[in-house]
Motif scaffolding. Sequence first.
Motif, short mmCIF file in Angstrom:
data_model
loop_
_atom_site.label_atom_id
_atom_site.label_comp_id
_atom_site.label_asym_id
_atom_site.label_seq_id
_atom_site.Cartn_x
_atom_site.Cartn_y
_atom_site.Cartn_z
N MET A 63 49.95 -16.90 44.16
CA MET A 63 50.79 -16.17 43.18
C MET A 63 51.32 -14.90 43.83
SD MET A 63 49.77 -14.77 39.36
CE MET A 63 48.67 -13.46 39.90
N THR A 64 52.58 -14.61 43.60
CA THR A 64 53.16 -13.34 44.04
C THR A 64 53.45 -12.50 42.79
OG1 THR A 64 55.41 -14.24 44.00
CG2 THR A 64 54.21 -14.36 46.08
N ARG A 65 53.11 -11.23 42.87
CA ARG A 65 53.29 -10.31 41.74
C ARG A 65 54.13 -9.13 42.21
NH1 ARG A 65 50.80 -5.55 40.05
NH2 ARG A 65 50.48 -5.27 37.79
N HIS A 66 55.09 -8.75 41.40
CA HIS A 66 55.98 -7.64 41.74
C HIS A 66 56.00 -6.62 40.61
CE1 HIS A 66 57.68 -10.12 45.02
NE2 HIS A 66 57.61 -11.10 44.14
N ARG A 67 55.89 -5.36 40.97
CA ARG A 67 56.07 -4.25 40.02
C ARG A 67 57.38 -3.58 40.37
NH1 ARG A 67 55.73 1.10 39.00
NH2 ARG A 67 54.61 1.79 37.12
N LEU A 68 58.30 -3.56 39.43
CA LEU A 68 59.65 -3.08 39.69
C LEU A 68 59.95 -1.86 38.84
CD1 LEU A 68 61.35 -6.60 39.50
CD2 LEU A 68 60.50 -5.44 41.55
N THR A 69 60.63 -0.90 39.42
CA THR A 69 61.04 0.30 38.70
C THR A 69 62.55 0.44 38.77
OG1 THR A 69 58.96 1.42 39.27
CG2 THR A 69 60.78 2.81 38.55
N TYR A 70 63.16 0.70 37.62
CA TYR A 70 64.62 0.81 37.55
C TYR A 70 65.02 2.15 36.93
CZ TYR A 70 64.31 -4.34 37.80
OH TYR A 70 64.02 -5.64 38.16
N ASN A 71 66.03 2.78 37.52
CA ASN A 71 66.68 3.90 36.87
C ASN A 71 67.55 3.38 35.74
OD1 ASN A 71 65.63 5.90 38.65
ND2 ASN A 71 67.19 5.32 40.17
N ILE A 72 67.89 4.23 34.82
CA ILE A 72 68.75 3.82 33.71
C ILE A 72 70.07 3.28 34.23
CG2 ILE A 72 70.12 4.69 31.76
CD1 ILE A 72 67.72 6.38 30.97
N CYS A 73 70.62 3.91 35.27
CA CYS A 73 71.90 3.46 35.81
C CYS A 73 71.80 2.05 36.41
CB CYS A 73 72.43 4.44 36.84
SG CYS A 73 71.36 4.67 38.29
N ASP A 74 70.59 1.63 36.81
CA ASP A 74 70.40 0.29 37.36
C ASP A 74 70.56 -0.78 36.29
OD1 ASP A 74 69.74 1.31 39.92
OD2 ASP A 74 67.63 1.51 39.36
N VAL A 75 70.00 -0.51 35.11
CA VAL A 75 69.99 -1.52 34.05
C VAL A 75 71.15 -1.37 33.07
CG1 VAL A 75 67.50 -1.85 34.20
CG2 VAL A 75 68.40 -0.17 32.61
N LEU A 76 71.82 -0.23 33.09
CA LEU A 76 72.91 0.03 32.15
C LEU A 76 73.96 -1.07 32.13
CD1 LEU A 76 74.06 2.05 30.11
CD2 LEU A 76 75.15 3.25 32.02
N PRO A 77 74.40 -1.61 33.29
CA PRO A 77 75.43 -2.67 33.26
C PRO A 77 74.95 -3.95 32.58
CG PRO A 77 75.27 -1.69 35.45
CD PRO A 77 74.09 -1.21 34.68
N TYR A 78 73.64 -4.12 32.43
CA TYR A 78 73.09 -5.36 31.88
C TYR A 78 72.84 -5.28 30.37
CZ TYR A 78 72.37 -6.77 36.71
OH TYR A 78 72.57 -7.12 38.03
N ILE A 79 73.15 -4.16 29.75
CA ILE A 79 72.96 -4.03 28.31
C ILE A 79 73.90 -4.97 27.57
CG2 ILE A 79 73.31 -2.51 26.32
CD1 ILE A 79 72.25 -0.21 27.93
N ASN A 80 73.36 -5.67 26.59
CA ASN A 80 74.19 -6.47 25.68
C ASN A 80 74.46 -5.62 24.45
OD1 ASN A 80 75.34 -8.32 23.95
ND2 ASN A 80 74.06 -10.01 24.64
N TRP A 81 75.65 -5.05 24.41
CA TRP A 81 75.98 -4.08 23.36
C TRP A 81 76.14 -4.73 21.99
CZ3 TRP A 81 75.39 0.93 24.11
CH2 TRP A 81 75.37 1.41 25.43
N VAL A 82 76.32 -6.03 21.93
CA VAL A 82 76.49 -6.72 20.64
C VAL A 82 75.31 -6.42 19.72
CG1 VAL A 82 76.55 -8.99 19.53
CG2 VAL A 82 77.93 -8.56 21.58
#
Length: 269
Positions: free
Chosen positions: A1-20
């Motif tokens: 098993m491979t496990r990853h802990r990921l950290t994102y700035n708001i600007c990283d995830v902002l384009p992926y927001i579903n505004w609907v």
Amino acid sequence: MTRHRLTYNICDVLPYINWVYYYHAWQVKDKAGQAGLKAEAMRFLEKCEGRYEARALVAIGETNSDGDDIVFEGTRIPMLRQQETPAAGAPNLSLADFVRPLSSGKPDRMGVFATTVDSAMVEDFATDDYLHIMAQLLADRLAEAAAELMHEQVRKQYWGYAPHESLTIDEMHAEKFDGIRPAVGYPSLPDASVNFLLDAILGFGDIGIRLTESGAMKPHASTSGLIMAHPAARYFAIGRIGEDQLRDYARRRGLPMQMARRFLAANIE
């Protein structure tokens, strides 16, 4: 098993927001109102940049189905199966159907994940009712957006089963990618207490998620679930289940009937 802990700035995830879903939460339907709402949200998020972050955990490992159970790296995750008759000729589905059976003698692969947003993003605005509501709704959207970004990275990199995928954000929101990402608490995986099993695999506390007695996640702006790559995998609703399946599910989960009934209250006939 491979496990990853990921950290994102708001600007990283902002384009992926579903505004609907953000507009729906405010019950704003007209285009002009939605544009104003988004502009205000963007100004708020700009001020949050650098103060708060989104985080994700994802583990990818060997798995097989065993009846209606999914066995992920030795952890048995019981699934439910539709009992209501779907469209004519359609099968009664379980998420276990999208994993290679143990009887095949060959391991399959699957992912489990959790995402969250700093609880401080909501708590810091507790004294202002309007900003508090806005912060909570935006944190919820950021947690979902982090799951979208994480899933894309899993498909292209960490698992790499679709390395050449080239989808727009709108196409991702329309679920044009290969496989599915069923979330705990949603129609195909309605039992929130499955989070206890995922927590044992991932260690939710590593990104600041804790669970209530019912398996609900705190902070509220958190998501969790499974990642499946089978090309025929699709979303569906379990719907109402009968006493026979409740009894079978309780047995497979190792839970008293009363507790299983409480966890699945919304799905019991």
